[in-house]
Design an enzyme around this catalytic site. Structure first.
Site, PDB file in Angstrom:
ATOM      1  N   HIS A 166       0.819  -1.205   0.000  1.00  0.00           N
ATOM      2  CA  HIS A 166       0.000   0.000   0.000  1.00  0.00           C
ATOM      3  C   HIS A 166       0.858   1.263   0.000  1.00  0.00           C
ATOM      4  O   HIS A 166       0.540   2.236  -0.659  1.00  0.00           O
ATOM      5  CB  HIS A 166      -0.917  -0.023   1.230  1.00  0.00           C
ATOM      6  CG  HIS A 166      -1.996   0.998   1.206  1.00  0.00           C
ATOM      7  ND1 HIS A 166      -3.210   0.782   0.611  1.00  0.00           N
ATOM      8  CD2 HIS A 166      -2.037   2.259   1.693  1.00  0.00           C
ATOM      9  CE1 HIS A 166      -3.964   1.848   0.732  1.00  0.00           C
ATOM     10  NE2 HIS A 166      -3.285   2.767   1.385  1.00  0.00           N
ATOM     11  N   HIS A 197     -10.301   2.073  -0.908  1.00  0.00           N
ATOM     12  CA  HIS A 197     -10.460   1.705   0.505  1.00  0.00           C
ATOM     13  C   HIS A 197     -11.237   0.397   0.549  1.00  0.00           C
ATOM     14  O   HIS A 197     -12.235   0.267   1.249  1.00  0.00           O
ATOM     15  CB  HIS A 197     -11.165   2.826   1.281  1.00  0.00           C
ATOM     16  CG  HIS A 197     -10.444   3.186   2.541  1.00  0.00           C
ATOM     17  ND1 HIS A 197     -11.075   3.548   3.691  1.00  0.00           N
ATOM     18  CD2 HIS A 197      -9.122   3.229   2.832  1.00  0.00           C
ATOM     19  CE1 HIS A 197     -10.184   3.805   4.634  1.00  0.00           C
ATOM     20  NE2 HIS A 197      -8.991   3.624   4.137  1.00  0.00           N
ATOM     21  N   ASN A 198     -10.738  -0.575  -0.241  1.00  0.00           N
ATOM     22  CA  ASN A 198     -11.478  -1.817  -0.448  1.00  0.00           C
ATOM     23  C   ASN A 198     -11.557  -2.684   0.807  1.00  0.00           C
ATOM     24  O   ASN A 198     -12.621  -3.118   1.207  1.00  0.00           O
ATOM     25  CB  ASN A 198     -10.824  -2.642  -1.568  1.00  0.00           C
ATOM     26  CG  ASN A 198     -10.733  -1.872  -2.873  1.00  0.00           C
ATOM     27  OD1 ASN A 198     -11.454  -0.901  -3.066  1.00  0.00           O
ATOM     28  ND2 ASN A 198      -9.847  -2.290  -3.753  1.00  0.00           N
TER      29      ASN A 198
END
Lengths: 226, 78, 749
Positions: free
Chosen positions: C46, C93-94
């Site tokens: 990320h 923002h899964n």
């Protein structure tokens, strides 16, 4: 005419009101910070939409502690015109300047869409430029805009001609289908008995530019000016 | 008719903006000594007969509260 | 008190033995527990893009309008003329949304908004691209819960902060069951000279923390986003942040006021990896060091360790590097907006990120190595599988050509297929009108927004047909870019730039990595062809649920400029009597179509082939007609092909209009292929009758195929005549009911 648009922390339609009002020749609008304790020099006050103080606990409740609201109450008591839009309407109810309360929409969801409103009274500083029974196309955007008042209060509002706007269809008929949020008596906007304090859930400032699909909101500000 | 009150509260470690705002308002109202405030909800349920305790607990955990961010408490009134 | 660093602890932090060895060599010693945590979040996918960075380098990032390039800062910045610029970005923002849909989506919106105002821009609108599993039927209950929660969370945050949510897309497919995609887009406006930098410059400058107090929210969320979602991650639940949009509204106003004051040397939001990321990144960008003291950090909870403070992902926080001597003015602004703040540290010249707890040093790491020298991997890609068949005849070999009743119900099935049906239920919950900019209501080809302070009109869209990408990631990605540009052209705009959100499965699986590579190369090629730079975006890997990886979803967010308010065009037919034209060829490609998916429940065949020169010629022709004031409506043909596009143009207005269409007298194609094929580079327009001949003439000059299809009528009926023996008629009031109410009926039951 100089209009003060109050900016509470969490207000978000304050700038929109300034933009919309500035289109009217003879009208100027200024932001009024919530920590001000006077509204001297202003001819009218607008409490704009938004989520003042985050609208935690209940919508509009926190604003009662802001210094500017003391000054706004005095201004209203002296007969000055005060217009509350959306969150501003909630604040007017919570601070006792208007009767009733605004509770969660009937279907429990936030609703943003155009609505049709029937003008019920034109004998106020906010609707005098309109014609009685005129239909206005003005959008709403709220999660808690369902107007509630007990039966005695409702009767009182009707007897004194305080209901200024009702949700209708495009021809002016009222029904539950034309009532977007479950408001009692299809009420979209009311004034106080003295007719100088007006609260409405729809956003007239969003209906002042043909590019946005309607200019029907202008009549409210035009009334204030005339 | 038995009555049950389910109290749902944000978990202690979860941010509770409503609680923070409410604490501030109470202080502004002049109430002294206000510390941390948490805002939850209270759900009153009337039953026609005594509910199944395990099922009630399941409903309180998975439906009435959101186990990710909330705790719950069940209180049965006589 | 802090745990000892053992191989098990290292593995638990998601670091490989090789990565651990690299940490030891950077430090010249073993890391302590806190340092290990810091490395683990900074070197997560990320934050570091360690598995995707070599691929991302393939994107074109240069352009005459580019003021801040991809990767330099929190968001790219693009010139829009007259000294004005836009900053925009899309971010996923899964995983947080899978665990807690309301708060996950809300904090996703909050995060992308912070990325924008960190650049010095005032956020003016948001969009979002959402994917869920099938919401229909009893099995759809869990997906409905996720969908309702995500939409409510976006509405909660966006409505409260007063930034309109004006568009986006929502698709439903079982590949996203349990792993929804929540990609949030935000755009802000700024003057060129207002661009703020996230660099810690000026040795001796104080470092301020401002915003919400730090709690144990979302501990190590960045690391969390970089793992597969498993059954255990449901138990793994401290990783949920709660958003406070009111706090963010104050932070937004305070930061913009602060940046305008000239007191700020650098500013950075605390998003993923919180305080850790903001300190080491600002130091790395500034070529300096930053020292902070965790005891000075405002906290919401007691007993927090430096590890927890550094890794917390509490929302609505910023790190501000203040010009020395101007602290007073800065404090005044924070106090005006009632925001907690604290001077937590100082910029120095040793190149280190140093964290103290009181007097004791707990972290000391070279900032640049931490922020920018994460390991980079070129993962193994599976060999390319053979292409899916593209011949419509073969794909339909076992499907009989439908009779009139079959065609009739096929269009109805498509219009109520949740991915195609109107998303009114969704956008009615978003305040899309605040800021007086939404010149086009949500649901048209692109969102159109008037930026009043700059006197500019912008158009924006997000697009990705993941079914195409599943069948052919490269072609699907090319089409995503082309479709975005086509949607902008339909709204009257010229494309400026792209932000992308690459949503894929676990990159350690070669077939997933192949999809990523193919899609990136497809996107890159398409952006080059169309001359639009990529200004940044986000990569979200590990999108897997117990049933497997998601369909590859490289979402394209594209922003364009509309030169004149008179050019604003929507998809809705406006006027009975107007003449309807098809720009582009009638087409015949049925592979990977929604007709096969929705009507015949097949994900089959190759996606349609894209020809860039044709695509661009169609856009140019359309823009020429729009500039000449001849176009009343424009709508691209996408899912469901020509028939669905015609129906949508009839239905999109407040009251449905009808149309009478006559297609091709001499074709031998099957009727279902003619109506529902998804060949690319096609647009349906309507023009005033008295311009029709001129439009024909101009289109012929443009050198693209075109067909005069028919006329708009005031009858509630869509009539399509394909051949003498193939005529169909639908009641548009009935179609509008299906299209408008399907999702509402599914959700409100």
């Amino acid at each position: 005419m100089k209009v003060g648009v109050v900016r509470f922390p969490g207000s978000n339609c304050d700038q929109d009101c300034v933009v919309a009002l500035s289109q009217f020749p003879g009208m100027s609008a200024e932001i009024l910070w919530h920590k001000e304790d006077t509204v001297a020099g202003f001819d009218a006050i607008i409490l704009p939409g938004g989520f003042s103080y985050g609208d935690y606990l209940r919508c509009g409740v926190s604003a009662r502690f802001s210094p500017v609201m003391g000054a706004v109450k005095d201004f209203a008591a002296a007969g000055g015109p005060v217009l509350g839009v959306c969150n501003g309407f909630q604040i007017l109810c919570e601070s006792g300047l208007l009767p009733g309360a605004l509770v969660r929409n009937r279907d429990l969801r936030f609703i943003c869409e155009h609505t049709h409103l029937r003008v019920e009274r034109t004998d106020t500083p906010f609707t005098r430029a309109a014609s009685s029974g005129q239909i206005l196309r003005i959008p709403i955007a709220h999660g808690e805009g369902c107007y509630f008042a007990d039966n005695d209060t409702l009767r009182d509002l009707r007897e004194h001609g305080q209901v200024l706007l009702r949700y209708s269809d495009e021809r002016g008929y009222l029904s539950q289908e034309t009532n977007p949020n479950g408001s009692r008596d299809n009420i979209a906007g009311i004034c106080n008995r003295e007719r100088n304090v007006f609260g409405l859930m729809p956003h007239p400032e969003r209906a002042c530019d043909p590019l946005l699909g309607s200019t029907d909101g202008r009549v409210i500000f035009q009334s204030l000016l005339s | 008719m038995p009555k049950v009150i389910v109290t749902v509260m944000p978990k202690p470690s979860v941010l509770d903006p409503q609680g923070v705002a409410t604490a501030k308002l109470m202080k502004q109202s002049g109430l002294a000594g206000v510390g941390r405030v948490r805002v939850g909800k209270s759900i009153e349920i009337e039953f026609e007969s005594t509910p199944d305790a395990a099922k009630l607990e399941g409903v309180a955990r998975d439906l009435l509260s959101n186990p990710v961010i909330e705790d719950f408490r069940i209180e049965t009134l006589p | 008190m802090t745990p000892e660093v053992t191989p098990e602890i290292v593995a638990k932090h998601g670091l490989s033995p090789e990565e651990y060895a690299r940490i030891e060599s950077i430090l010249g010693r073993a890391p302590n527990f806190t340092e290990l945590g810091v490395f683990s979040v900074m070197w997560s996918e990320h934050c570091s893009y360690k598995n995707s960075r070599p691929e991302l380098r393939k994107f074109p990032t240069e352009g005459t309008r580019v003021l801040v390039k991809a990767g330099e800062e929190n968001a790219g910045v693009i010139d829009i003329g007259d000294g004005w610029a836009v900053a925009f970005k899309i971010e996923s923002h899964n995983h947080p949304s899978a665990v807690e849909p309301f708060q996950g989506a809300a904090t996703g919106v909050g995060g992308i908004i912070r990325d924008i105002f960190t650049m010095g821009a005032r956020p003016v609108f948001s969009m979002n691209s959402l994917r869920f599993g099938d919401i229909r039927g009893e099995e759809g209950a869990a997906n409905r819960r996720l969908f309702a929660g995500v939409v409510a969370g976006i509405a909660h945050y966006g409505n409260c902060i007063g930034i309109p949510t004006i568009g986006g897309e929502v698709y439903f497919d079982d590949s996203y069951a349990g792993n929804p995609l929540v990609n949030a887009f935000c755009l802000g406006i700024l003057r060129h000279e207002q661009i703020a930098r996230g660099a810690a410059t000026g040795v001796g400058n104080p470092v301020f923390y401002v915003g919400a107090e730090t709690g144990r929210d979302g501990l190590a969320g960045a690391a969390f986003a970089s793992r597969d979602l498993t059954e255990e991650s449901k138990e793994d639940r401290p990783a949920v942040q709660v958003g406070d949009p009111f706090r963010e509204k104050l932070l937004l106003e305070a930061c913009l006021e602060l940046l305008a004051s000239g007191c700020v040397a650098g500013i950075q939001d605390m998003g993923a990896a919180g305080l850790t990321c903001s300190t080491c990144e600002t130091a790395s960008r500034g070529g300096t060091g930053v020292e902070i003291d965790t005891e000075k950090v405002p906290k919401r909870e007691t007993g927090m360790t430096p590890y927890e403070i550094l890794l917390s992902e509490s929302q609505e926080r910023m790190l501000v590097i203040v010009k020395k001597g101007q602290e007073g003015q800065v404090k005044e602004i924070f106090e005006k907006w009632d925001l907690p703040y604290s001077e937590v540290g100082v910029v120095n010249d040793d190149g280190l990120m140093r964290v103290k707890e009181g007097g004791r040093v707990v972290v000391e790491i070279p900032a640049r190595a931490l922020a920018d020298e994460a390991p980079v991997y070129v993962r193994e890609a599976a060999p390319k599988p053979p292409p899916h068949p593209s011949d419509s005849k073969k794909l339909l070999a076992d499907i009989p050509e439908p009779d009139a009743a079959g065609i009739h119900s096929a269009l109805e099935t498509l219009l109520k297929f949740p991915s195609i049906a109107s998303k009114r239920w969704v956008w009615r919950q978003y305040d899309h009108m605040v800021r007086l900019g939404a010149a086009v209501l949500p649901g048209s080809d692109a969102a159109v927004f008037i930026v009043r302070e700059a006197n500019k009109i912008l158009a924006a869209t997000t697009d990705c047909n993941a079914l195409y990408c599943r069948q052919d990631p490269r072609e699907g990605a090319r089409i995503a870019v082309a479709e975005a540009a086509r949607n902008l052209a339909c709204s009257g705009a010229v494309p400026l730039a792209v932000t992308d959100n690459l949503n894929f499965g676990n990159p350690y699986r070669p077939e997933n990595f192949l999809q990523l590579r193919e899609a990136v190369e497809g996107l890159a090629e398409a952006c080059r062809q169309l001359g639009v730079p990529v200004t940044g975006g986000n990569v979200s890997l590990y999108n897997e649920s117990p049933s497997g990886a998601i369909d590859p979803t490289p979402t394209v967010g594209m922003v364009g400029l509309i030169e004149d308010a008179a050019h604003i065009t929507t998809q809705a037919f406006q006027n009975p009597g107007d003449v309807i034209f098809l720009l582009g060829s009638p087409g015949s490609e049925i592979g990977a179509s929604h007709y096969l998916l929705a009507v015949h429940e097949r994900k089959a065949g190759a996606p349609p082939a894209l020809d860039f020169s044709r695509e661009m010629a169609v856009h140019e022709a359309l823009r020429t007609l729009i500039r000449k004031g001849m176009v009343r409506s424009a709508h691209d043909c996408s899912e469901g092909g020509l028939a669905v596009a015609l129906a949508e143009s009839c239905l999109a207005g407040p009251a449905p209009l009808g149309a009478t269409i006559s297609l091709l007298p001499d074709t031998t194609e099957r009727t279902d292929v003619m109506l529902f094929n998804e060949s690319q580079s096609r647009v349906i327009i309507s023009v005033p009758e008295d311009h029709a001949d001129k439009v024909s003439e101009l289109l012929s000059e443009c050198g693209i195929p075109w067909t005069r299809l028919g006329t708009v009528t005031d009858q509630p009926s869509l009539n399509i005549r394909l051949r003498k023996d193939a005529e169909y008629s639908w009641n548009t009031e009935h179609l509008q009911h299906l299209w408008n109410n399907t999702i509402e009926e599914i959700m409100e039951g």
